[in-house]
Write a protein that holds these residues in place. Structure first.
Motif, mmCIF file in Angstrom:
data_model
loop_
_atom_site.group_PDB
_atom_site.id
_atom_site.type_symbol
_atom_site.label_atom_id
_atom_site.label_comp_id
_atom_site.label_asym_id
_atom_site.label_seq_id
_atom_site.Cartn_x
_atom_site.Cartn_y
_atom_site.Cartn_z
ATOM 1 N N SER A 91 78.756 -157.369 -56.332
ATOM 2 C CA SER A 91 79.214 -156.297 -57.217
ATOM 3 C C SER A 91 79.303 -154.985 -56.460
ATOM 4 N N GLN A 103 84.961 -150.106 -71.387
ATOM 5 C CA GLN A 103 84.021 -150.111 -70.277
ATOM 6 C C GLN A 103 82.845 -151.026 -70.602
ATOM 7 N N THR A 137 82.534 -154.005 -69.248
ATOM 8 C CA THR A 137 82.353 -154.928 -68.130
ATOM 9 C C THR A 137 81.819 -154.183 -66.920
ATOM 10 N N SER A 161 82.998 -151.193 -64.909
ATOM 11 C CA SER A 161 84.393 -151.277 -64.502
ATOM 12 C C SER A 161 85.278 -150.967 -65.696
ATOM 13 N N THR A 219 89.704 -163.113 -64.041
ATOM 14 C CA THR A 219 88.678 -162.327 -64.725
ATOM 15 C C THR A 219 87.848 -163.228 -65.641
ATOM 16 N N THR A 238 88.213 -151.896 -67.786
ATOM 17 C CA THR A 238 89.078 -153.035 -68.079
ATOM 18 C C THR A 238 89.956 -152.718 -69.273
ATOM 19 N N THR A 268 85.753 -162.503 -61.929
ATOM 20 C CA THR A 268 85.377 -161.091 -61.829
ATOM 21 C C THR A 268 85.164 -160.452 -63.203
ATOM 22 N N HIS A 269 84.521 -159.279 -63.190
ATOM 23 C CA HIS A 269 84.388 -158.401 -64.350
ATOM 24 C C HIS A 269 83.727 -159.093 -65.544
ATOM 25 N N TYR A 270 82.462 -159.415 -65.370
ATOM 26 C CA TYR A 270 81.655 -160.012 -66.444
ATOM 27 C C TYR A 270 81.200 -158.925 -67.423
ATOM 28 N N ARG A 276 78.918 -156.402 -69.310
ATOM 29 C CA ARG A 276 77.767 -155.664 -68.809
ATOM 30 C C ARG A 276 76.454 -156.245 -69.330
ATOM 31 N N ALA A 326 81.824 -154.117 -62.462
ATOM 32 C CA ALA A 326 82.624 -154.479 -61.292
ATOM 33 C C ALA A 326 81.847 -155.489 -60.457
ATOM 34 N N CYS A 327 81.988 -156.746 -60.830
ATOM 35 C CA CYS A 327 81.203 -157.788 -60.171
ATOM 36 C C CYS A 327 82.040 -159.049 -60.032
#
Length: 513
Positions: A441, A421, A423, A411, A346, A413, A397-399, A401, A425-426
């Motif tokens: 993503s 929330q 992040t 996503s 992540t 997390t 993953t999960h950068y 937002r 889903a990328c």
């Protein structure tokens, strides 16, 4: 059994084809490329070869010419009478007819004993920019129309073609539909503002007496349009018709960047998949796709030729090969990409990895890694080397937002046991040395949430009503990715500058030919 076709002409000059079968191709004249001749063990009494002279060596009673046609990095040796070479020089296009037979020398297994030479066109050898000597990559970029004639550049063209063929086979086998989205678009997909505006170049023409002849300041499409920076939005529309789509198409960025990794015009491979709300599904497609490409390269003749180049004298002639990438390094890259089970980490864990490396004096960075500023190139290189072991690609993953475009799905997390929330889903796929290669993503497929994200990113009202329609009429969870195709070729071939894997590169301040 080898089959060839003989063409004869009747009195009315009407071509009549007769098909005949022979155990070898020595019983009829047949045009074969250099690669076919060099790889075949058969002899030919009347072989016909077309190509370009790479070098000529004359002696009193005999002469030798190295001839290539771009089908292989190697050249065949043609043995001629000295008088036949009077009009031959490096770069001359020729047609040779002769006997392909075992060589009396030790440097090649066969040679062409020529009995007919035809020069096919003019060649100003004295002023030809391509000479049989070392020429820097920078110089070669100033003559992109002639640069492909160098054997290594011809090989890069063939590898590019092979990789495209591998990708086409992969997507076809997976049930994807190849599409051709538009180059001219109504919006800036990424919202970064680095777009080229399309213009009809309408202007005012003025007479010497000051009279205006023509004035047309109207936009050709009535309102400003742009060269595409990504086909993603259009692919989302097409995917919702046939489920899975992909494209390999030109992309444009008006970014004033002068680095070995950036171009103003380049190719992007992009794909979209419907009926998925799992980021792993998208990453799995990327992994399988690149694994298929690398596996094909490991098995191919072009791949073997490229590995052979690393230990040959051609390295001192062609200026665009990265001499730091050895044949062993290149083969390790291909095997690492062909392997299964690429590691995933992540974004938050990547930042911690970098910060711990600094604290433990394992690494130093020009820019201190922190959660807010994102991963810079030096950080990505460290993560790729540390997590991927130097050869295997790594998914991050999960950068946050705040760092990503409006269309990415949020996503869920967990940080310190608390659900957040912040992040999306990328993922970014990092590869050693070259850093980011793929970005993908899950897409925000809910209308209200998409509109809120657009407003927050300042892209509301940017001619994207049609994009919002996709969320109103039969919306479905979906995701996709984009891959920098030219960067991929840099990594696979060991080329240090992306401008050298593109036939006619365009970058800030330069658009030759």
């Amino acid at each position: 059994m080898r089959r060839c076709v003989i063409t004869r002409y009747s009195k009315q000059l009407t071509p009549i084809n007769y098909s005949c079968a022979f155990s070898t191709f020595s019983q009829c004249r047949e045009r074969l490329n250099v690669s076919q001749l060099l790889s075949s063990g058969a002899e030919a009494k009347d072989a016909e070869v077309y190509g370009w002279v790479r070098s000529v060596r004359r002696q009193k009673k005999i002469a030798f010419a190295a001839v290539g046609d771009g089908s292989t990095i190697e050249s065949l040796q043609a043995v001629l009478k000295p008088e036949h070479t009077a009009n031959l020089s490096t770069g001359t296009a020729v047609k040779l007819i002769g006997s392909w037979q075992p060589s009396v020398g030790s440097k090649q297994s066969h040679e062409l004993q020529v009995h007919s030479v035809s020069v096919l066109g003019e060649n100003d050898a004295e002023h030809n920019p391509i000479q049989p000597k070392y020429q820097t990559a920078e110089y070669l970029r100033t003559i992109p129309h002639l640069r492909p004639r160098i054997p290594l550049n011809a090989l890069l063209l063939r590898i590019r073609s092979q990789v495209i063929a591998s990708l086409t086979r992969f997507f076809d086998a997976q049930g994807f539909v190849q599409t051709h989205p538009p180059i001219i678009t109504s919006s800036d997909c990424e919202g970064a503002g680095e777009v080229f505006t399309v213009s009809s170049h309408a202007h005012k023409e003025t007479h010497a007496d000051g009279e205006h002849l023509q004035t047309n300041d109207d936009h050709f499409f009535r309102i400003p349009k742009y060269l595409t920076v990504s086909s993603q939005l259009h692919l989302e529309a097409l995917a919702q018709a046939v489920d899975k789509v992909w494209t390999l198409s030109p992309t444009f960025r008006a970014e004033k960047s002068d680095t070995p990794r950036h171009l103003s015009e380049f190719y992007m491979l992009e794909a979209e998949v419907c009926f998925t709300n799992d980021l792993d599904d998208v990453m799995q497609i990327v992994e399988q796709m690149l694994s298929a490409v690398a596996s094909d390269l490991l098995r191919s003749r072009h791949g073997a030729e490229l590995l052979g180049v690393r230990g040959s004298s051609i390295q001192s002639v062609d200026g665009n090969i990265n001499k730091e990438v050895t044949a062993a390094t290149l083969e390790q890259r291909w095997k690492g990409m062909a392997a299964n089970g690429w590691p995933r980490i992540t974004y938050a864990d990547a930042i911690r990895l970098l910060q711990n490396a600094v604290a433990d004096n394992k690494a130093t960075f020009t820019y201190t890694p922190n959660h807010e500023d994102g991963l810079l190139a030096e950080h990505e290189r460290y993560v790729a080397a540390e997590v991927g072991g130097g050869n295997t690609p790594v998914f991050v993953t999960h950068y946050p937002r705040a760092q990503k475009p409006f269309y990415m799905s949020p996503s869920l997390t967990t940080e310190n046991g608390n659900a957040t929330q912040d992040t999306v889903a990328c993922f970014d796929l990092l590869i050693p040395d070259l850093c980011e290669l793929v970005g993908g993503s899950l897409r925000e497929y809910r209308l209200k949430e998409l509109q809120e994200a657009m407003a927050a990113k300042g892209v509301a009202g940017s001619s994207l009503e049609w994009y919002q329609d996709l969320r109103k009429y039969g919306s479905v969870p979906h995701g996709g990715f984009g891959l920098g195709f030219d960067r991929l070729l840099c990594y696979l071939t060991g080329t240090s500058n992306v401008r050298d894997v593109v036939a006619f590169p365009r970058w800030y301040g330069r658009c030759d030919c």
